[in-house]
Design a protein around this motif. Structure first.
Motif, PDB file in Angstrom:
ATOM      1  N   MET A 123       0.829  -1.168   0.000  1.00 21.85           N
ATOM      2  CA  MET A 123       0.000   0.000   0.000  1.00 21.85           C
ATOM      3  C   MET A 123       0.879   1.239   0.000  1.00 21.85           C
ATOM      4  N   PHE A 124       0.327   2.319  -0.501  1.00 22.36           N
ATOM      5  CA  PHE A 124       0.991   3.609  -0.562  1.00 22.36           C
ATOM      6  C   PHE A 124       0.132   4.639   0.158  1.00 22.36           C
ATOM      7  N   ARG A 125       0.746   5.750   0.513  1.00 22.77           N
ATOM      8  CA  ARG A 125      -0.061   6.844   1.042  1.00 22.77           C
ATOM      9  C   ARG A 125      -0.755   7.551  -0.115  1.00 22.77           C
ATOM     10  N   ASN A 126      -1.929   8.062   0.144  1.00 24.86           N
ATOM     11  CA  ASN A 126      -2.713   8.792  -0.839  1.00 24.86           C
ATOM     12  C   ASN A 126      -2.088  10.174  -0.997  1.00 24.86           C
ATOM     13  N   GLU A 127      -1.780  10.554  -2.221  1.00 22.68           N
ATOM     14  CA  GLU A 127      -1.130  11.840  -2.481  1.00 22.68           C
ATOM     15  C   GLU A 127      -2.022  13.031  -2.141  1.00 22.68           C
ATOM     16  N   ASN A 128      -3.294  12.779  -1.872  1.00 22.43           N
ATOM     17  CA  ASN A 128      -4.222  13.847  -1.498  1.00 22.43           C
ATOM     18  C   ASN A 128      -4.299  14.073   0.004  1.00 22.43           C
ATOM     19  N   PHE A 129      -3.327  13.543   0.736  1.00 24.42           N
ATOM     20  CA  PHE A 129      -3.177  13.817   2.162  1.00 24.42           C
ATOM     21  C   PHE A 129      -1.745  14.260   2.401  1.00 24.42           C
ATOM     22  N   LEU A 130      -1.585  15.355   3.112  1.00 22.29           N
ATOM     23  CA  LEU A 130      -0.256  15.899   3.397  1.00 22.29           C
ATOM     24  C   LEU A 130      -0.006  15.904   4.891  1.00 22.29           C
ATOM     25  N   LEU A 131       1.200  15.559   5.281  1.00 23.26           N
ATOM     26  CA  LEU A 131       1.607  15.622   6.684  1.00 23.26           C
ATOM     27  C   LEU A 131       2.119  17.017   6.967  1.00 23.26           C
ATOM     28  N   ARG A 132       1.548  17.658   7.968  1.00 23.14           N
ATOM     29  CA  ARG A 132       1.936  19.011   8.343  1.00 23.14           C
ATOM     30  C   ARG A 132       2.066  19.098   9.852  1.00 23.14           C
ATOM     31  N   GLU A 133       2.912  20.005  10.307  1.00 26.65           N
ATOM     32  CA  GLU A 133       2.996  20.293  11.733  1.00 26.65           C
ATOM     33  C   GLU A 133       2.122  21.501  12.016  1.00 26.65           C
ATOM     34  N   VAL A 134       1.189  21.333  12.931  1.00 28.84           N
ATOM     35  CA  VAL A 134       0.268  22.404  13.300  1.00 28.84           C
ATOM     36  C   VAL A 134       0.274  22.518  14.823  1.00 28.84           C
ATOM     37  N   ALA A 135       0.701  23.663  15.306  1.00 32.44           N
ATOM     38  CA  ALA A 135       0.740  23.923  16.751  1.00 32.44           C
ATOM     39  C   ALA A 135       1.473  22.814  17.506  1.00 32.44           C
ATOM     40  N   GLY A 136       2.571  22.336  16.934  1.00 33.42           N
ATOM     41  CA  GLY A 136       3.390  21.314  17.577  1.00 33.42           C
ATOM     42  C   GLY A 136       2.902  19.890  17.401  1.00 33.42           C
ATOM     43  N   SER A 137       1.803  19.688  16.676  1.00 34.80           N
ATOM     44  CA  SER A 137       1.272  18.342  16.437  1.00 34.80           C
ATOM     45  C   SER A 137       1.437  17.974  14.971  1.00 34.80           C
ATOM     46  N   GLN A 138       1.635  16.687  14.711  1.00 33.16           N
ATOM     47  CA  GLN A 138       1.714  16.169  13.349  1.00 33.16           C
ATOM     48  C   GLN A 138       0.303  15.783  12.913  1.00 33.16           C
ATOM     49  N   VAL A 139      -0.161  16.364  11.804  1.00 30.49           N
ATOM     50  CA  VAL A 139      -1.512  16.087  11.328  1.00 30.49           C
ATOM     51  C   VAL A 139      -1.502  15.777   9.834  1.00 30.49           C
ATOM     52  N   LEU A 140      -2.412  14.896   9.430  1.00 29.37           N
ATOM     53  CA  LEU A 140      -2.652  14.640   8.012  1.00 29.37           C
ATOM     54  C   LEU A 140      -3.805  15.536   7.590  1.00 29.37           C
ATOM     55  N   VAL A 141      -3.568  16.296   6.544  1.00 31.42           N
ATOM     56  CA  VAL A 141      -4.551  17.244   6.050  1.00 31.42           C
ATOM     57  C   VAL A 141      -4.977  16.814   4.648  1.00 31.42           C
ATOM     58  N   PRO A 142      -6.281  16.664   4.417  1.00 35.82           N
ATOM     59  CA  PRO A 142      -6.729  16.318   3.068  1.00 35.82           C
ATOM     60  C   PRO A 142      -6.620  17.521   2.137  1.00 35.82           C
ATOM     61  N   VAL A 143      -6.242  17.255   0.898  1.00 36.55           N
ATOM     62  CA  VAL A 143      -6.180  18.285  -0.142  1.00 36.55           C
ATOM     63  C   VAL A 143      -6.807  17.705  -1.405  1.00 36.55           C
ATOM     64  N   GLY A 144      -7.042  18.540  -2.384  1.00 38.19           N
ATOM     65  CA  GLY A 144      -7.583  18.064  -3.661  1.00 38.19           C
ATOM     66  C   GLY A 144      -8.891  17.331  -3.478  1.00 38.19           C
ATOM     67  N   THR A 145      -9.012  16.190  -4.142  1.00 40.33           N
ATOM     68  CA  THR A 145     -10.265  15.431  -4.107  1.00 40.33           C
ATOM     69  C   THR A 145     -10.573  14.855  -2.728  1.00 40.33           C
TER      70      THR A 145
END
Length: 87
Positions: A1-23
């Motif tokens: 399996m691969f990660r979906n390219e429409n989710f990005l890992l970002r640091e927000v307020a010191g936490s690691q979050v997956l953020v949906p983008v695109g579709t």
């Protein structure tokens, strides 16, 4: 399996979050918070992985048993599948 390219890992307020983008935005209106191990596994999903190879990624980073890392990797993948973050 691969990660979906429409989710990005970002640091927000010191936490690691997956953020949906695109579709993915239309399919999942939220974010997924990851701990350090989850962020490490997400980064490993840049290349094709199985639950077993993800478990070995955790063993290489943390001092835990194969049984525990396999269970943790399985839960992680199930969570990501539930929001469409892995293909």
């Amino acid at each position: 399996m691969f990660r979906n390219e429409n989710f990005l890992l970002r640091e927000v307020a010191g936490s690691q979050v997956l953020v949906p983008v695109g579709t993915a935005v239309g399919e999942f209106a939220g974010i997924v918070t990851l701990n350090d191990a989850g962020a490490h596994l997400w980064n490993a999903l840049e290349e094709e992985q199985t639950v077993e190879t993800l478990a070995s990624v955790l063993i290489g980073r943390y001092d835990v048993s194969l049984e525990q890392t396999t269970a943790d990797a399985k839960k992680f993948i199930e969570k990501l599948q539930g929001v469409g973050a892995v293909d």
